[in-house]
Design an enzyme around this catalytic site. Sequence first.
Site, mmCIF file in Angstrom:
data_model
loop_
_atom_site.group_PDB
_atom_site.id
_atom_site.type_symbol
_atom_site.label_atom_id
_atom_site.label_comp_id
_atom_site.label_asym_id
_atom_site.label_seq_id
_atom_site.Cartn_x
_atom_site.Cartn_y
_atom_site.Cartn_z
ATOM 1 N N GLU A 293 1.125 -1.387 0.207
ATOM 2 C CA GLU A 293 0.597 -0.092 0.112
ATOM 3 C C GLU A 293 0.738 1.264 -0.248
ATOM 4 O OE1 GLU A 293 -3.580 1.785 2.567
ATOM 5 O OE2 GLU A 293 -2.201 0.685 3.794
ATOM 6 N N LYS B 114 -9.523 1.422 -3.759
ATOM 7 C CA LYS B 114 -9.440 0.791 -2.447
ATOM 8 C C LYS B 114 -11.387 1.016 -1.876
ATOM 9 C CE LYS B 114 -8.731 0.374 2.662
ATOM 10 N NZ LYS B 114 -7.610 1.190 3.736
ATOM 11 N N CYS C 191 -4.958 -2.711 3.174
ATOM 12 C CA CYS C 191 -5.327 -2.879 3.962
ATOM 13 C C CYS C 191 -6.487 -4.013 4.845
ATOM 14 C CB CYS C 191 -4.968 -1.019 4.767
ATOM 15 S SG CYS C 191 -4.860 -1.242 6.569
#
Length: 505
Positions: A267, A327, A377
Amino acid sequence: MLRAASIPGLALVAGSMHAWAIALPVGGQPVWWLQLVALALLVVLLDRCRSALHAAGLAWLFACGSIGGAVWWLYISLHAYGGLSSVVAGLSVLSLSAFLATYYGLAGAVFWRLRPRGPAMRAGLFAAVWMAADLLRATVLTGFPWGVGGYAHIDGPFSALAPWVGVYGIGAAAALVAAMLAAMLARRPGNRMAWQPLALLVLILVAAWSSPEGQDRERAPVVSVTLLQANIAQDRKFESATGVRDALQWYAAQLLTASTVLTVAPETAIPLLPDQLPAGYMEKLRSRFATGQQAALIGMPLFGGLQGYTNSVVGLRPGADAYRYNKHHLVPFGEFVPPFFRWFTRMMHIPLGDFESGSVGQPSFEWQGNRFAPNICYEDLFGEELSARFRNEAQAPTVLVNVSNIAWFGNTVAIDQHLHISRMRAIEFARPVLRATNTGATAVIDRFGRVTHLLPRHTRGVLVAQVQGGERITAYAWWLSRFGLWPFWVLIAVVITAMSRATRD
């Protein structure tokens, strides 16, 4: 004989034990039997309550200890990197824990009010209300189910249930067994009846858990992968003269020389927007992967629509259009600002604090006979959202890929907890998981949830491994992708309705 004054403290201690069961403070291992002991102790305490309000208070205290003990490391991100004072950061973590604990307080009150006489029925009611609290925690106000009880069982016999009912079903089964154990400890009339369903459940779990290899014969091709871990300290990560320069140089060097089928960078490995990068930087990377047999997945922020930006993964491969994953499940306060809370985010000094959200069920990155499905994440905490990619079985992922940066939380048990979350997703969906992180845990997890390769945390390193994707669609992936969490709610409603009628009779 317990003294009344000691019972609240005992509830807090039991809650802390529940947090430790998810991942021990030292070593980070899950301890499935400790989770059962903690829940059984709570049930014993609830049975001694004088009123529904009293039961709600004890369950709330238990949950405060459990949630606070599981997510205390949020203090580090808020204080050390977010710039909040120690008092405000501490109060923020306590407030979050107290709020999430209200679901379990409600569960305790409902259990006390409706509890029937028979130990098996009481255990079924406790399992239902406890699952309801877990589901509320997972869904209300974007959800934050980090540290729910099912994750304690990743290495125990209850993990056999994961391909069928997932982590929430495991949590309910554990609550059922814990309540049966509590009935035996209490030595109530009729306790012997609790042994029969308990023994049957244990036998089923042990039988299923003992032979996972025979459950998965459908496999995708074996591919070689490289996972990158730069170990750039969070306080330097967005500093142009230190962390940014270091990241651009190191990740470019690794990506340009990688020889495996797929290379994955974590990330925001590239911590700048495209127009902020040095001239020719992305062009050089695109040229590297424009020909040959290699591809790459790289975490970086990108421009979105309406002059916003996204937390994204860019895919580079020969002979195909550029791939992009945005995301979907954003972190409140870290990646988007909830309504009426902009005053809070102005107190923090965290860059890139208001992303745009991607859609659910975005396409996978197809390469060399596999379909790699990125998530970013803590998105892998929400299996119900990942399951959307399994609705079309012909396009279902063969490998899950998590890219993370949890340097925000230091060298803490958060690293171990996140690894266990990824392992649970691997078992639920019968898919290997590749984890590329900034500081750990960078790892390869097979489709049975076993860690086969692991880099030491908080070190710079390159992990090279072979991974074989999966093709089988588990029962959990099938029904979750079509119905979401609603079957659980229907089951909860049926149990609570039946118990309320039994109580009236």
